[in-house]
Design a protein around this motif. Sequence first.
Motif, PDB file in Angstrom:
ATOM      1  N   ARG A 441      59.897  34.076  43.444  1.00  0.00           N
ATOM      2  CA  ARG A 441      60.583  32.514  43.806  1.00  0.00           C
ATOM      3  C   ARG A 441      61.272  32.545  45.184  1.00  0.00           C
ATOM      4  O   ARG A 441      61.499  31.531  45.338  1.00  0.00           O
ATOM      5  CB  ARG A 441      61.671  32.400  42.747  1.00  0.00           C
ATOM      6  N   THR A 442      60.797  33.558  45.977  1.00  0.00           N
ATOM      7  CA  THR A 442      61.530  33.609  47.190  1.00  0.00           C
ATOM      8  C   THR A 442      60.397  33.825  48.374  1.00  0.00           C
ATOM      9  O   THR A 442      59.600  34.687  48.319  1.00  0.00           O
ATOM     10  CB  THR A 442      62.566  34.981  47.401  1.00  0.00           C
ATOM     11  N   GLU A 443      60.572  33.069  49.435  1.00  0.00           N
ATOM     12  CA  GLU A 443      59.934  33.414  50.793  1.00  0.00           C
ATOM     13  C   GLU A 443      61.104  33.907  51.649  1.00  0.00           C
ATOM     14  O   GLU A 443      61.810  32.843  52.267  1.00  0.00           O
ATOM     15  CB  GLU A 443      59.110  32.302  51.578  1.00  0.00           C
ATOM     16  N   GLY A 444      61.358  35.328  51.697  1.00  0.00           N
ATOM     17  CA  GLY A 444      62.749  35.786  52.326  1.00  0.00           C
ATOM     18  C   GLY A 444      62.547  36.096  53.649  1.00  0.00           C
ATOM     19  O   GLY A 444      63.454  36.137  54.164  1.00  0.00           O
ATOM     20  N   TRP A 445      61.110  36.511  54.368  1.00  0.00           N
ATOM     21  CA  TRP A 445      61.174  36.611  55.820  1.00  0.00           C
ATOM     22  C   TRP A 445      62.121  37.923  55.999  1.00  0.00           C
ATOM     23  O   TRP A 445      62.550  37.858  57.060  1.00  0.00           O
ATOM     24  CB  TRP A 445      61.370  35.531  56.689  1.00  0.00           C
ATOM     25  N   HIS A 446      62.087  38.650  55.084  1.00  0.00           N
ATOM     26  CA  HIS A 446      62.898  40.009  55.264  1.00  0.00           C
ATOM     27  C   HIS A 446      62.389  40.799  56.399  1.00  0.00           C
ATOM     28  O   HIS A 446      60.936  40.490  56.930  1.00  0.00           O
ATOM     29  CB  HIS A 446      62.877  40.935  54.090  1.00  0.00           C
ATOM     30  N   SER A 535      52.431  25.593  50.785  1.00  0.00           N
ATOM     31  CA  SER A 535      52.277  26.774  50.926  1.00  0.00           C
ATOM     32  C   SER A 535      53.827  27.332  51.145  1.00  0.00           C
ATOM     33  O   SER A 535      54.682  26.633  51.436  1.00  0.00           O
ATOM     34  CB  SER A 535      51.331  27.375  51.977  1.00  0.00           C
ATOM     35  N   VAL A 536      53.913  28.897  50.942  1.00  0.00           N
ATOM     36  CA  VAL A 536      55.126  29.310  51.160  1.00  0.00           C
ATOM     37  C   VAL A 536      55.386  29.247  52.711  1.00  0.00           C
ATOM     38  O   VAL A 536      56.590  29.019  52.843  1.00  0.00           O
ATOM     39  CB  VAL A 536      54.949  30.836  50.776  1.00  0.00           C
ATOM     40  N   GLN A 537      54.563  29.232  53.546  1.00  0.00           N
ATOM     41  CA  GLN A 537      54.871  29.052  54.883  1.00  0.00           C
ATOM     42  C   GLN A 537      55.568  27.770  55.444  1.00  0.00           C
ATOM     43  O   GLN A 537      56.187  27.676  56.440  1.00  0.00           O
ATOM     44  CB  GLN A 537      53.598  29.164  55.707  1.00  0.00           C
ATOM     45  N   GLU A 538      55.106  26.915  54.620  1.00  0.00           N
ATOM     46  CA  GLU A 538      55.532  25.571  54.623  1.00  0.00           C
ATOM     47  C   GLU A 538      57.054  24.920  53.959  1.00  0.00           C
ATOM     48  O   GLU A 538      57.507  23.915  54.031  1.00  0.00           O
ATOM     49  CB  GLU A 538      54.682  24.429  54.559  1.00  0.00           C
ATOM     50  N   GLY A 539      57.390  26.181  53.161  1.00  0.00           N
ATOM     51  CA  GLY A 539      58.634  25.903  52.558  1.00  0.00           C
ATOM     52  C   GLY A 539      58.399  25.571  51.092  1.00  0.00           C
ATOM     53  O   GLY A 539      59.650  25.213  50.348  1.00  0.00           O
ATOM     54  N   GLY A 540      57.454  26.100  50.469  1.00  0.00           N
ATOM     55  CA  GLY A 540      57.019  26.019  49.143  1.00  0.00           C
ATOM     56  C   GLY A 540      57.940  26.646  48.093  1.00  0.00           C
ATOM     57  O   GLY A 540      57.988  26.239  46.922  1.00  0.00           O
ATOM     58  N   THR A 546      65.633  33.852  55.946  1.00  0.00           N
ATOM     59  CA  THR A 546      64.945  34.551  57.119  1.00  0.00           C
ATOM     60  C   THR A 546      65.926  35.827  57.327  1.00  0.00           C
ATOM     61  O   THR A 546      67.292  35.766  57.395  1.00  0.00           O
ATOM     62  CB  THR A 546      64.920  33.797  58.357  1.00  0.00           C
ATOM     63  N   GLY A 547      65.567  36.941  57.185  1.00  0.00           N
ATOM     64  CA  GLY A 547      66.430  38.072  57.127  1.00  0.00           C
ATOM     65  C   GLY A 547      66.361  39.143  58.428  1.00  0.00           C
ATOM     66  O   GLY A 547      65.470  39.994  58.021  1.00  0.00           O
ATOM     67  N   PRO A 548      66.920  39.026  59.404  1.00  0.00           N
ATOM     68  CA  PRO A 548      66.876  40.033  60.427  1.00  0.00           C
ATOM     69  C   PRO A 548      67.696  41.093  60.244  1.00  0.00           C
ATOM     70  O   PRO A 548      68.848  40.951  59.611  1.00  0.00           O
ATOM     71  CB  PRO A 548      67.292  39.303  61.806  1.00  0.00           C
ATOM     72  N   GLN A 549      67.503  42.243  60.642  1.00  0.00           N
ATOM     73  CA  GLN A 549      68.266  43.396  60.060  1.00  0.00           C
ATOM     74  C   GLN A 549      68.829  44.124  61.488  1.00  0.00           C
ATOM     75  O   GLN A 549      68.169  44.310  62.577  1.00  0.00           O
ATOM     76  CB  GLN A 549      67.452  44.404  59.397  1.00  0.00           C
ATOM     77  N   ALA A 550      69.982  44.601  61.340  1.00  0.00           N
ATOM     78  CA  ALA A 550      70.711  45.422  62.462  1.00  0.00           C
ATOM     79  C   ALA A 550      70.710  46.850  62.254  1.00  0.00           C
ATOM     80  O   ALA A 550      70.364  47.479  61.299  1.00  0.00           O
ATOM     81  CB  ALA A 550      72.256  44.920  62.459  1.00  0.00           C
ATOM     82  N   PHE A 551      70.909  47.584  63.443  1.00  0.00           N
ATOM     83  CA  PHE A 551      71.010  49.146  63.345  1.00  0.00           C
ATOM     84  C   PHE A 551      72.023  49.300  64.619  1.00  0.00           C
ATOM     85  O   PHE A 551      72.337  48.647  65.285  1.00  0.00           O
ATOM     86  CB  PHE A 551      69.770  49.830  63.383  1.00  0.00           C
ATOM     87  N   GLY A 552      72.618  50.394  64.456  1.00  0.00           N
ATOM     88  CA  GLY A 552      73.394  50.857  65.439  1.00  0.00           C
ATOM     89  C   GLY A 552      74.846  50.489  65.263  1.00  0.00           C
ATOM     90  O   GLY A 552      75.762  50.507  65.851  1.00  0.00           O
ATOM     91  N   LYS A 686      69.717  28.164  60.320  1.00  0.00           N
ATOM     92  CA  LYS A 686      68.873  27.865  59.271  1.00  0.00           C
ATOM     93  C   LYS A 686      67.427  27.828  59.841  1.00  0.00           C
ATOM     94  O   LYS A 686      67.128  28.194  61.025  1.00  0.00           O
ATOM     95  CB  LYS A 686      68.887  26.234  58.956  1.00  0.00           C
ATOM     96  N   ASN A 687      66.462  27.939  58.849  1.00  0.00           N
ATOM     97  CA  ASN A 687      65.080  28.228  59.231  1.00  0.00           C
ATOM     98  C   ASN A 687      64.375  26.887  59.302  1.00  0.00           C
ATOM     99  O   ASN A 687      64.582  26.100  58.377  1.00  0.00           O
ATOM    100  CB  ASN A 687      64.364  29.562  58.529  1.00  0.00           C
ATOM    101  N   PRO A 688      63.101  26.902  59.664  1.00  0.00           N
ATOM    102  CA  PRO A 688      62.342  25.661  59.600  1.00  0.00           C
ATOM    103  C   PRO A 688      61.778  25.356  58.067  1.00  0.00           C
ATOM    104  O   PRO A 688      61.382  23.991  57.749  1.00  0.00           O
ATOM    105  CB  PRO A 688      60.962  26.008  60.326  1.00  0.00           C
ATOM    106  N   ARG A 689      61.882  26.358  57.051  1.00  0.00           N
ATOM    107  CA  ARG A 689      61.496  26.082  55.576  1.00  0.00           C
ATOM    108  C   ARG A 689      62.760  25.574  54.828  1.00  0.00           C
ATOM    109  O   ARG A 689      62.734  25.658  53.806  1.00  0.00           O
ATOM    110  CB  ARG A 689      61.108  27.500  54.988  1.00  0.00           C
ATOM    111  N   GLY A 690      63.789  25.324  55.656  1.00  0.00           N
ATOM    112  CA  GLY A 690      65.181  24.623  54.835  1.00  0.00           C
ATOM    113  C   GLY A 690      65.974  25.815  54.457  1.00  0.00           C
ATOM    114  O   GLY A 690      66.734  25.242  53.592  1.00  0.00           O
TER     115      GLY A 690
END
Length: 845
Positions: A441-446, A535-540, A546-552, A686-690
């Motif tokens: 159900r998710t387009e997480g861009w992890h 499509s999922v790329q368009e927000g379907g 969107t999930g950026p990750q940190a380290f340090g 926010k990301n382009p997929r809403g």
Amino acid sequence: MIEKGFTKPTDRIIRLKNQILNARPYVESERAVLATEAYKETEGLPPILRRAKVAEKIFNELPVTIREDELIVGAITKNPRSTEICPEFSFDWVEAEFETMANRVADPFEIPKETAAELHEAFKYWPGKTTSDLATSYMSKKTKDCMANGVFTVGNYFYGGVGHVCVDYGKILKIGFRGIIAQAVKELELLDRMDPSYIKKQQFYNAIIITYNAAINFAHRYADKADELAKAESNPTRKQELQQVAQNCRRVPENGATTFWEACQTMWFVQCMLQIESSGHSISPGRFDQYMQPYLEADKSIGREFAQELIDCIWIKLNDVNKTRDEVSAQAFAGYAVFQNLCVGGQTEDGLDATNDVSYMCMEAVAHVRLPAPSFSIRVWQDTPDEFLFRAAEVVRLGLGVPAIYNDEVIIPALQNRGVSLADARDYGIVGCVEPQAIHRTEGWHDAAFFNVAKVLEITLNNGKVGDTQLGPVTGEMTNWKSVDDFFEAFNKQMSFFVRHLAEADNCVDIAHAERAPLPFLSAMVDDCMGRGMSVQEGGAIYNFTGPQAFGVADSGDSVYAMKKFVFDDKALTMADLKEALDANFGLAQGAKAAGNGSTEPTEEQVYAAVRQVLVNSNSTDMSTLKDEVYRTLAAGNGNGGGNGKYDGIRRMLDSAPCFGNDIDEVDMIARKCAQIYCKEVEKYKNPRGGQFQAGIYPVSANVLFGKDVGALPDGRPANAPLADGVSPRQGKDVKGPTAAANSVAKLDHFIASNGTLYNQKFLPSALAGDNGLQHFASLVRSYFDHKGMHVQFNVIDRATLLEAQKNPEAHRDLVVRVAGYSAQFVVLAKEVQDDIISRTEQVF
């Protein structure tokens, strides 16, 4: 007795495993050539239809390969454990490495000359046409400067296709690809021509129909191949197997599965075709036990041993998938990592325990195959059976770095906090390294970016500069800070600046994928793309993140605490002295030269002189106080003959500070604050997929690679050294035992880091020996989760074994270790990554 042990794998599984272990990874050209031809043939079509035609050509013409002994078929490449190239996302880095990829430090691949020639010819079409070209054109110069200076990188989706997704395997098991086509036809018939989105939706549904008809043909081509091999097979047992394989491939995945064997074949075809459509990694099988258990129960003709062998075969096939990356990214993902995360256990959507027979059979498969893939995970909650957790402990004790263990009591509310419904949150799976998502159900861009918190700390210490370049805002010289609050005021401003550019970079790449590379095959299996007609790329998808990750994080926390203690609280060090020492990298280079023996440490005479001076002048009898006074004496340059002793003393003083990982509230709360500052900045965007940005804290193995971009830090870490991995304490600094270390990690706000956190622990094998060892292990996990830790994973191996494997790699080809959010063969890792694993604290109970 708690211990059960594991059965032995069949001879077939041993032979299939050896095919993987003995494989030499190659780059192959067939997919790149076919995709390029399809793009040339479809210049005038909309992007979604072009992608459908690309998939159609590949599914219809990619070479069909059935490997010896296979019961589950379907391959991306002709050679085992090899890779295809997807030039529509990026290509120039491949051509640049034609001569070097076979010999690079991390994840080498052979590229035969004829393959290089075929790729070179295909690549002529692509300049200016890739998703990475388009994304770059959208980025500001400042954003690109931030990436060039090691603050963050968005290389994952920048150079490759979209991944980090779990599709609806259960839906395909029930209705098959023919059911997907029927659904698309129905949606087409229901479209309103007066709807402004009619044309776009019509194109989407037609793309689904084209793609899935070709996918059915892909399976039928395997049926034909199996029939061909069966006719030529003289061994009656193998002939019968191939005939059944052919029968399976004629039925599934076109139609719903009717047997457990068909269900296994269906699952693998879906997994394989997702990899073929796009070069995105972390295509994760999700809650395998939940969608496979009904077919095991319903198949009254299958024996338990054969059912286990089929699951083992899927484990082997998951290890056949491989990907190549550019040289820098390969170091960040060292170990041929593909991150196919398969998860068992946890809860049902109704909040009941989900453990079943297949859950345990998956653990047996890990023990039988003993290869890096899949990234095997288990979910634990308050009603998880003790038997399940003890069995998981037995798997951990094998030393393969799996299973990774996840806490339902943190992850479910963390997902709900992001807008996921309770039922969907309970049905979460893990994708990639450690990223939870509401499956299919998710387009997480992890894994959308690596963000270097320690680099931002270094930039803060230098008033926004990297070298002579004013990269960040001017926030004040560190020598003017009067308290730790002054640091945090500057750190917050720098973090805000760099996270904003991170969001810009990610959104540029996101838009590029939607415009140039929508994925119809993937989209039809993610809710609710079919209902929304996009499509999922368009927000379907229902949920978009969107999930950026940190380290340090630990490096930053320890650094801030050391400044607070020695500069602002104890007044043992001035900020000017600290800055001078950091700028000089603690005099390490000068020290080695002065000593004349390669050493970076003070000489014995220097240390003895400092000790003598303290003993003469001090009235204290407390050993800790005396030790601090010795360090201060060295820092002042007294009694040590001058030279680099001043910097060595400062480094030793800083290194003596209490560290994150020892259950010390004052230290741990500072690390918590550093992490929260990053996470709260990320979630503003926010990301382009809403959808919303959400932060994670995990490194893959980027803590080693991107540590090279970070100078000396106030925690005593010298320039260019590896950083701490994920939410783990710095290597060797968690000295008060595994429970204290876990308590520190649990104090971080795992709920806000809803894109996932990663915690590594390393145990000596003796610590988990016998029933007592399993019980202690289970108690540690329960305690850590009671304190609201999100995730933990373990290496169970001793330092001597790892050092021996470094010296004699051929004798340890099957040694698998946990790197970060994945396991890998130890001997294929770059030496610096091996050293990082060796340096982790060895815990005992």
